[in-house]
Motif scaffolding. Structure first.
Motif, short mmCIF file in Angstrom:
data_model
loop_
_atom_site.label_atom_id
_atom_site.label_comp_id
_atom_site.label_asym_id
_atom_site.label_seq_id
_atom_site.Cartn_x
_atom_site.Cartn_y
_atom_site.Cartn_z
N ALA A 141 0.83 -1.22 0.00
CA ALA A 141 0.00 0.00 0.00
C ALA A 141 0.86 1.27 0.00
O ALA A 141 0.34 2.38 0.04
CB ALA A 141 -0.92 -0.01 1.21
N ARG A 142 2.17 1.07 0.02
CA ARG A 142 3.17 2.16 -0.02
C ARG A 142 3.07 3.09 1.19
O ARG A 142 3.32 4.28 1.10
CB ARG A 142 3.07 2.94 -1.34
CG ARG A 142 3.55 2.09 -2.50
CD ARG A 142 2.95 2.46 -3.79
NE ARG A 142 1.52 2.24 -3.79
CZ ARG A 142 0.75 2.48 -4.84
NH1 ARG A 142 1.26 2.95 -5.93
NH2 ARG A 142 -0.54 2.23 -4.80
N ARG A 143 2.72 2.46 2.32
CA ARG A 143 2.76 3.24 3.56
C ARG A 143 3.70 2.58 4.58
O ARG A 143 3.71 2.94 5.75
CB ARG A 143 1.36 3.44 4.13
CG ARG A 143 0.73 2.22 4.76
CD ARG A 143 -0.55 2.58 5.50
NE ARG A 143 -1.68 2.53 4.60
CZ ARG A 143 -2.39 1.42 4.34
NH1 ARG A 143 -2.08 0.28 4.90
NH2 ARG A 143 -3.42 1.46 3.52
N GLY A 144 4.51 1.59 4.11
CA GLY A 144 5.41 0.89 5.02
C GLY A 144 6.61 1.74 5.39
O GLY A 144 6.97 2.68 4.68
N LEU A 145 7.24 1.38 6.51
CA LEU A 145 8.51 2.01 6.88
C LEU A 145 9.62 1.00 6.60
O LEU A 145 9.46 -0.18 6.91
CB LEU A 145 8.52 2.40 8.35
CG LEU A 145 8.11 3.84 8.60
CD1 LEU A 145 6.60 3.95 8.64
CD2 LEU A 145 8.70 4.34 9.88
N ARG A 146 10.71 1.50 6.01
CA ARG A 146 11.80 0.60 5.69
C ARG A 146 12.96 0.81 6.66
O ARG A 146 13.05 1.87 7.31
CB ARG A 146 12.26 0.83 4.25
CG ARG A 146 11.09 0.76 3.27
CD ARG A 146 11.50 0.42 1.89
NE ARG A 146 12.26 1.44 1.20
CZ ARG A 146 12.62 1.33 -0.08
NH1 ARG A 146 12.31 0.25 -0.77
NH2 ARG A 146 13.30 2.28 -0.66
N VAL A 147 13.84 -0.18 6.73
CA VAL A 147 14.96 -0.10 7.65
C VAL A 147 15.75 1.20 7.42
O VAL A 147 16.12 1.90 8.36
CB VAL A 147 15.87 -1.35 7.51
CG1 VAL A 147 17.14 -1.20 8.32
CG2 VAL A 147 15.10 -2.61 7.91
N VAL A 164 1.12 6.38 12.04
CA VAL A 164 0.57 5.99 13.35
C VAL A 164 -0.83 6.58 13.53
O VAL A 164 -1.71 5.94 14.09
CB VAL A 164 1.52 6.37 14.50
CG1 VAL A 164 0.86 6.15 15.85
CG2 VAL A 164 2.80 5.54 14.43
N GLU A 165 -1.03 7.79 13.00
CA GLU A 165 -2.37 8.38 13.09
C GLU A 165 -3.39 7.44 12.41
O GLU A 165 -4.44 7.11 12.96
CB GLU A 165 -2.37 9.75 12.42
CG GLU A 165 -3.70 10.46 12.52
CD GLU A 165 -3.71 11.74 11.68
OE1 GLU A 165 -3.15 12.74 12.13
OE2 GLU A 165 -4.26 11.72 10.58
N TYR A 166 -3.01 6.99 11.20
CA TYR A 166 -3.90 6.08 10.44
C TYR A 166 -4.10 4.76 11.19
O TYR A 166 -5.22 4.27 11.35
CB TYR A 166 -3.27 5.87 9.06
CG TYR A 166 -3.93 4.79 8.25
CD1 TYR A 166 -5.17 5.01 7.65
CD2 TYR A 166 -3.33 3.55 8.08
CE1 TYR A 166 -5.79 4.02 6.90
CE2 TYR A 166 -3.94 2.55 7.34
CZ TYR A 166 -5.17 2.79 6.75
OH TYR A 166 -5.77 1.80 6.02
#
Ligand code: IMP
Length: 423
Positions: A141-147, A164-166
């Motif tokens: 969904a292109r909302r991930g956080l990467r290392v 985090v809001e979402y």
């Protein structure tokens, strides 16, 4: 070698850790390309049991161990795994490289998965509840956080506050669960970054350079082909592609580098979690095999479901992966049976088929068709050469080769390193 992939050819837990450990002796790098700490690879060295969830098992042999971009990584678990290994004299720092492109598993992934499995009730997937599916969902969904996002404190704070809001809206409004604390999450992530900073890099360059220099690279698949998101028993699957074909995208190297594909297969079949399982046996036989084969999940401790060897399943996964040789594990566990059934086809609605249906509704209507092979009724756990196996054990292996169309390259007859037969 130089580039070998070890994949699971059933529903995971085939003993890939043992097979990788065996082949890692000759390797320079051991690399994971997908999945996360839903995997559980067990290796015994003498009376010491090592259970790996994220770090490639090659670390035990002091090999450079790489977590590739296709993985989803829970840094808290990685830290625990590293500390546990270090406390037992296995150095990790220095031998570990983490892809900056790998996605992070964060606390809200686990909370959402827990709530979603509960919501599904009878239709629950039976996941490992490690947040794997929700982390891959966010990646797509292109909302991930990467290392790599951990490097820049300001950018991290901005990305976190948005996501985090979402996630807190989802948790509180949809699942009626408590929210996560964004400040605490930020502080934890910065601390993890400080710990792992030296290991985080573009691992595709490391693996590519190693291949160019003709170093030996071992790709450690996790789970099994029947849990593949595209080719497994969907939706009772994991959220990544364990298939050998995923190495290229999961690491960031061209597919032409892969030389050899080894499939790990148990001499029978197991699966954990829900979903179709055509050769599943009655509980009284299952219990007996579960106890002698140690068939309890190394990640969740769940009792594994047990079935006979299914040549339709392994035939399919040989095709899907391009497996060239099979490492048959746990052969010793079958030493108690007079007769050993092997599934050679399915009867589906009056018709006999030899190809596994892709829809689980069709598969659920299929009945396994068995051939029965004579057992060997003896303890083979100390056998070191194929020729010294009882005739009926040899015949069992040769029959599997004929049914699935590839040779057996290794046979494992116990959990220790020296209980291995090379063919
Ligand atoms: P998830 O990977 O935690 O999302 O779980 C999805 C399904 O895959 C569940 O049935 C799990 O039990 C199964 N699964 C995931 N990883 C493994 C593994 O390494 N071995 C066996 N089953 C697994």
């Amino acid at each position: 070698m130089p580039a070998t992939v070890v994949v699971g050819s059933q529903w995971g837990d085939e003993g890939k850790g043992r097979v990788v450990d065996l082949l890692a002796e000759e390797a320079d790098l051991v690399v994971r390309y997908q999945g996360g700490n839903n995997a559980g690879h067990t290796v015994w060295v003498g009376d010491q049991r090592y259970a790996f969830h994220l770090i490639p098992t090659g670390i035990l042999r002091g090999k450079l161990s790489v977590l590739g971009a296709g993985m989803v990584i829970d840094l808290e678990v990685l830290l625990e795994e590293e500390s546990e290994l270090a406390s037992r004299g296995v150095p990790v720092q220095g031998n570990l490289r983490i892809s900056e492109n790998a996605h992070l598993i964060l606390p809200y992934h686990k909370l959402i998965e827990e709530a979603e499995e509960k919501r599904r009730g009878k239709r629950a997937i039976g996941t490992t509840r490690r947040g794997i599916g929700p982390a891959y969902e966010d990646k797509m969904a292109r909302r991930g956080l990467r290392v790599g996002d951990l490097r820049d404190p300001d950018a991290l704070a901005e990305k976190l506050s948005d996501v985090v809001e979402y996630k807190n809206l989802m948790l509180t409004k949809v699942y009626k669960s408590p929210p996560v604390d964004p400040d605490r999450l930020y502080t934890d992530l910065r601390a993890f970054y400080d710990h792992f900073a030296d290991a985080i890099c573009d691992t595709s360059v490391i693996v590519h350079d190693a291949l160019v220099q003709e170093q030996r690279v071992l790709f450690e698949g996790a789970h099994g082909a029947m849990l593949d998101i595209d080719w497994g028993t969907y939706p009772y699957v994991t959220s990544s592609n364990p298939l050998a074909g995923a190495v290229s995208a999961g690491i960031g190297i061209g597919p032409q580098w892969i030389d050899r594909i080894v499939g790990a297969a148990k001499a029978y079949t197991t699966r954990v979690g829900a979903g179709p399982f055509p050769t599943e046996v009655e509980e009284d036989i299952a219990k007996d095999m579960r106890d002698s084969g140690g068939e309890y999940g190394s990640t969740t401790g769940r009792a594994r479901r047990i079935g006979w060897f299914d040549a339709v399943v392994v035939g399919k996964t040989v095709r899907l992966n391009g497996i060239q040789g099979l490492a048959i594990t746990h052969l010793d566990v079958l030493g108690r049976f007079e007769e050993i059934p092997v599934c050679v086809g399915y009867r589906c609605g009056g018709e006999q088929v030899s190809v596994l249906p892709n829809q689980i509704e069709l598969l659920a209507r299929c009945e396994a068709v068995y051939e029965s092979l004579p057992g060997w009724k003896s303890d083979i756990s100390q056998v070191k050469r194929f020729a010294d196996l009882p005739q009926n054990a040899q015949r069992y292996l040769r029959h599997i080769e004929e049914l699935v169309g590839v040779p057996v390259s290794h046979v494992l007859v116990g959990r220790q390193r020296d209980q291995s037969i090379f063919i």
